[in-house]
Design a protein around this motif. Structure first.
Motif, PDB file in Angstrom:
ATOM      1  N   VAL A  11      37.428  30.341  40.664  1.00 15.46           N
ATOM      2  CA  VAL A  11      38.848  30.271  40.340  1.00 15.46           C
ATOM      3  C   VAL A  11      38.997  30.746  38.898  1.00 15.46           C
ATOM      4  O   VAL A  11      38.400  30.186  37.996  1.00 15.46           O
ATOM      5  CB  VAL A  11      39.376  28.830  40.481  1.00 15.46           C
ATOM      6  N   TYR A  14      44.080  30.497  34.603  1.00 10.66           N
ATOM      7  CA  TYR A  14      44.904  31.012  33.512  1.00 10.66           C
ATOM      8  C   TYR A  14      45.672  29.895  32.806  1.00 10.66           C
ATOM      9  O   TYR A  14      46.554  30.174  31.998  1.00 10.66           O
ATOM     10  CB  TYR A  14      45.905  32.051  34.046  1.00 10.66           C
ATOM     11  N   TRP A  24      49.868  41.798  28.254  1.00 10.29           N
ATOM     12  CA  TRP A  24      50.908  42.815  28.432  1.00 10.29           C
ATOM     13  C   TRP A  24      51.628  43.176  27.142  1.00 10.29           C
ATOM     14  O   TRP A  24      51.673  44.349  26.771  1.00 10.29           O
ATOM     15  CB  TRP A  24      51.925  42.353  29.507  1.00 10.29           C
ATOM     16  N   ALA A  55      49.698  34.666  43.675  1.00  7.97           N
ATOM     17  CA  ALA A  55      49.052  34.835  42.371  1.00  7.97           C
ATOM     18  C   ALA A  55      50.004  35.638  41.473  1.00  7.97           C
ATOM     19  O   ALA A  55      49.613  36.578  40.788  1.00  7.97           O
ATOM     20  CB  ALA A  55      47.685  35.514  42.490  1.00  7.97           C
ATOM     21  N   GLY A  56      51.254  35.222  41.518  1.00  7.56           N
ATOM     22  CA  GLY A  56      52.339  35.961  40.856  1.00  7.56           C
ATOM     23  C   GLY A  56      52.440  35.727  39.356  1.00  7.56           C
ATOM     24  O   GLY A  56      53.248  36.357  38.682  1.00  7.56           O
ATOM     25  N   ARG A  60      55.910  38.521  36.277  1.00 10.86           N
ATOM     26  CA  ARG A  60      56.064  39.833  35.630  1.00 10.86           C
ATOM     27  C   ARG A  60      56.849  40.787  36.522  1.00 10.86           C
ATOM     28  O   ARG A  60      57.692  41.554  36.047  1.00 10.86           O
ATOM     29  CB  ARG A  60      54.675  40.442  35.341  1.00 10.86           C
ATOM     30  N   TYR A  77      47.802  29.545  40.778  1.00 13.89           N
ATOM     31  CA  TYR A  77      46.938  28.414  40.444  1.00 13.89           C
ATOM     32  C   TYR A  77      47.330  27.807  39.085  1.00 13.89           C
ATOM     33  O   TYR A  77      47.153  26.623  38.840  1.00 13.89           O
ATOM     34  CB  TYR A  77      45.486  28.901  40.402  1.00 13.89           C
ATOM     35  N   GLY A  98      48.770  26.027  43.528  1.00 14.81           N
ATOM     36  CA  GLY A  98      47.693  25.758  44.479  1.00 14.81           C
ATOM     37  C   GLY A  98      46.603  26.802  44.368  1.00 14.81           C
ATOM     38  O   GLY A  98      46.618  27.657  43.478  1.00 14.81           O
ATOM     39  N   ILE A 100      44.424  29.816  46.269  1.00 14.92           N
ATOM     40  CA  ILE A 100      44.627  30.806  47.329  1.00 14.92           C
ATOM     41  C   ILE A 100      43.776  30.535  48.571  1.00 14.92           C
ATOM     42  O   ILE A 100      44.144  30.902  49.678  1.00 14.92           O
ATOM     43  CB  ILE A 100      44.373  32.230  46.792  1.00 14.92           C
ATOM     44  N   VAL A 116      49.399  41.217  43.606  1.00 13.62           N
ATOM     45  CA  VAL A 116      49.091  42.324  42.686  1.00 13.62           C
ATOM     46  C   VAL A 116      48.148  41.834  41.589  1.00 13.62           C
ATOM     47  O   VAL A 116      48.335  40.740  41.038  1.00 13.62           O
ATOM     48  CB  VAL A 116      50.410  42.859  42.056  1.00 13.62           C
ATOM     49  N   ARG A 117      47.157  42.647  41.279  1.00 12.95           N
ATOM     50  CA  ARG A 117      46.206  42.353  40.188  1.00 12.95           C
ATOM     51  C   ARG A 117      45.541  40.980  40.348  1.00 12.95           C
ATOM     52  O   ARG A 117      45.396  40.226  39.388  1.00 12.95           O
ATOM     53  CB  ARG A 117      46.905  42.439  38.819  1.00 12.95           C
ATOM     54  N   HIS A 120      40.579  41.086  42.081  1.00 13.56           N
ATOM     55  CA  HIS A 120      39.359  41.096  41.265  1.00 13.56           C
ATOM     56  C   HIS A 120      38.879  39.683  40.938  1.00 13.56           C
ATOM     57  O   HIS A 120      37.745  39.495  40.519  1.00 13.56           O
ATOM     58  CB  HIS A 120      39.545  41.924  39.984  1.00 13.56           C
ATOM     59  N   HIS A 121      39.751  38.682  41.154  1.00 14.74           N
ATOM     60  CA  HIS A 121      39.346  37.294  40.906  1.00 14.74           C
ATOM     61  C   HIS A 121      38.731  36.637  42.145  1.00 14.74           C
ATOM     62  O   HIS A 121      38.272  35.503  42.067  1.00 14.74           O
ATOM     63  CB  HIS A 121      40.552  36.451  40.485  1.00 14.74           C
ATOM     64  N   PHE A 122      38.763  37.331  43.281  1.00 16.87           N
ATOM     65  CA  PHE A 122      38.404  36.648  44.527  1.00 16.87           C
ATOM     66  C   PHE A 122      37.096  37.163  45.117  1.00 16.87           C
ATOM     67  O   PHE A 122      36.970  38.331  45.482  1.00 16.87           O
ATOM     68  CB  PHE A 122      39.537  36.777  45.554  1.00 16.87           C
TER      69      PHE A 122
HETATM   70  C1  LIG Z   1      45.856  39.196  36.405  1.00 13.84           C
HETATM   71  S1  LIG Z   1      46.962  37.882  36.825  1.00 13.84           S
HETATM   72  C2  LIG Z   1      48.167  38.742  37.798  1.00 13.84           C
HETATM   73  C3  LIG Z   1      49.525  38.086  37.819  1.00 13.84           C
HETATM   74  C4  LIG Z   1      50.640  38.889  38.509  1.00 13.84           C
HETATM   75  N1  LIG Z   1      50.344  39.125  39.899  1.00 13.84           N
HETATM   76  C5  LIG Z   1      50.848  40.191  37.788  1.00 13.84           C
HETATM   77  O1  LIG Z   1      50.535  41.253  38.345  1.00 13.84           O
HETATM   78  O2  LIG Z   1      51.337  40.166  36.653  1.00 13.84           O
HETATM   79  C6  LIG Z   1      46.031  37.012  38.055  1.00 13.84           C
HETATM   80  C7  LIG Z   1      46.694  35.726  38.524  1.00 13.84           C
HETATM   81  O3  LIG Z   1      45.872  35.172  39.578  1.00 13.84           O
HETATM   82  C8  LIG Z   1      45.941  33.759  39.485  1.00 13.84           C
HETATM   83  N2  LIG Z   1      44.809  33.192  40.206  1.00 13.84           N
HETATM   84  C9  LIG Z   1      43.506  33.363  39.942  1.00 13.84           C
HETATM   85  N3  LIG Z   1      42.741  32.685  40.811  1.00 13.84           N
HETATM   86  C10 LIG Z   1      43.596  32.075  41.674  1.00 13.84           C
HETATM   87  C11 LIG Z   1      43.419  31.246  42.826  1.00 13.84           C
HETATM   88  N4  LIG Z   1      42.213  30.910  43.248  1.00 13.84           N
HETATM   89  N5  LIG Z   1      44.523  30.816  43.467  1.00 13.84           N
HETATM   90  C12 LIG Z   1      45.778  31.163  43.043  1.00 13.84           C
HETATM   91  N6  LIG Z   1      45.991  31.952  41.973  1.00 13.84           N
HETATM   92  C13 LIG Z   1      44.918  32.411  41.290  1.00 13.84           C
HETATM   93  C14 LIG Z   1      45.904  33.512  37.977  1.00 13.84           C
HETATM   94  O4  LIG Z   1      46.348  32.216  37.631  1.00 13.84           O
HETATM   95  C15 LIG Z   1      46.793  34.649  37.442  1.00 13.84           C
HETATM   96  O5  LIG Z   1      48.129  34.243  37.294  1.00 13.84           O
END
Ligand SMILES: C[S@@+](CC[C@H](N)C(=O)[O-])C[C@H]1O[C@@H](n2cnc3c(N)ncnc32)[C@H](O)[C@@H]1O
Length: 257
Positions: A11, A14, A24, A55-56, A60, A77, A98, A100, A116-117, A120-122
């Motif tokens: 996870v 942020y 940004w 993951a909004g 933005r 999250y 929550g 994802i 979006v974006r 790469h976290h998953f």
């Molecule tokens: C790079 S930001 C992108 C935010 C938005 N989508 C944008 O394009 O501006 C990645 C987002 O993924 C969320 N995130 C990361 N791991 C997550 C998870 N396991 N569940 C839900 N959200 C998650 C982070 O908290 C962060 O807000």
């Protein structure tokens, strides 16, 4: 930014990180921001009833969907990101916190969705896609941006032995040098096969952030790069060499229609 592990899943937390300002506003990313917006404007349905930005973050991209949907939820999250979203958009949005991997929504809730974006976290995109599929209605649309493993710069780094990551290998890559837990990148073939296995059909594809390069940013004005980007997103989608690939997917019903 802090990173922590939850069960087997990464996870990227942020909470307490000022993503808006640091990533940004204080960085030179106007071109990348516009590139995302151009793709969303093209791919997202004009009218939706119940929409969620997965993951909004701080919302933005909210201006791209607020006028297209009757009800808007931003899911993330990070409580920090969601509080910022609420501060800016007030009653025009609902927020939901929550993870994802266990989305806090009932089956078949939404008819529109973007993510979006975030890929790469998953680490476990199979589980992510299955959760997105579960909460989307049959016939519902998902616009998803995928961090691409097979980009031109990554190919050159591999050919010139600057990186051991083989961009042609279809397995996901994990760039641990960027942070401890890694950033995951996905090969187009891998992710497109996964979409199909998870009962999605690909309706459209765009190649996005095609000119993401410090050198090009020094050579051209943002306005010029955005014009070039607009012209390139569709034609370059046939080769899928850009860092971001956008897909417009529809959830098929159980019979595959
Ligand atoms: C790079 S930001 C992108 C935010 C938005 N989508 C944008 O394009 O501006 C990645 C987002 O993924 C969320 N995130 C990361 N791991 C997550 C998870 N396991 N569940 C839900 N959200 C998650 C982070 O908290 C962060 O807000």
């Amino acid at each position: 930014m802090y990173f922590m592990k939850k069960a087997e899943k990464v996870v990227s937390d942020y909470n307490g990180y000022d993503y808006k300002k640091i990533f940004w506003e204080d960085a030179d990313r106007k071109y990348e921001d516009m590139a995302d917006r151009l793709a969303i404007r093209k791919l997202l349905p004009k009218k939706m009833k119940n929409f969620v930005d997965i993951a909004g973050g701080y919302g933005r991209l909210a201006k791209e969907y607020l006028n297209r949907a009757e009800k808007v939820t931003i899911f993330d999250y990070s409580k920090t990101e969601l509080a910022d979203a609420k501060k800016e958009f007030g009653d025009r949005i609902s927020t939901k916190q929550g993870d994802i991997y266990n989305l806090p929504f009932k089956d078949n809730t939404f008819d529109g969705m973007i993510m979006v974006r975030a890929t790469h976290h998953f680490k476990d995109m199979k589980k992510v896609m299955s959760e997105l599929n579960r909460v989307l209605k049959p016939g519902g649309i998902l616009v998803i941006e995928v961090a691409n493993k097979r980009t031109l710069p990554k190919m050159f780094r591999y050919w010139f032995k600057k990186s051991k990551v083989n961009p042609f290998d279809k397995k996901p890559s994990n760039l641990k040098e960027l942070n401890g837990d890694g950033f995951f990148n996905y090969h187009p073939k891998y992710i497109e096969d996964l979409f199909k296995k998870q009962n999605f059909e690909i309706l459209d594809v765009l190649s996005v952030s095609n000119f993401r390069s410090q050198r090009l940013k020094k050579m051209f004005k943002t306005k010029t790069l955005v014009k070039m980007e607009k012209a390139a997103q569709k034609p370059l989608s046939y080769v899928r060499f850009a860092p971001s690939i956008y897909y417009k997917l529809v959830k098929l019903d159980k019979s595959g229609k």
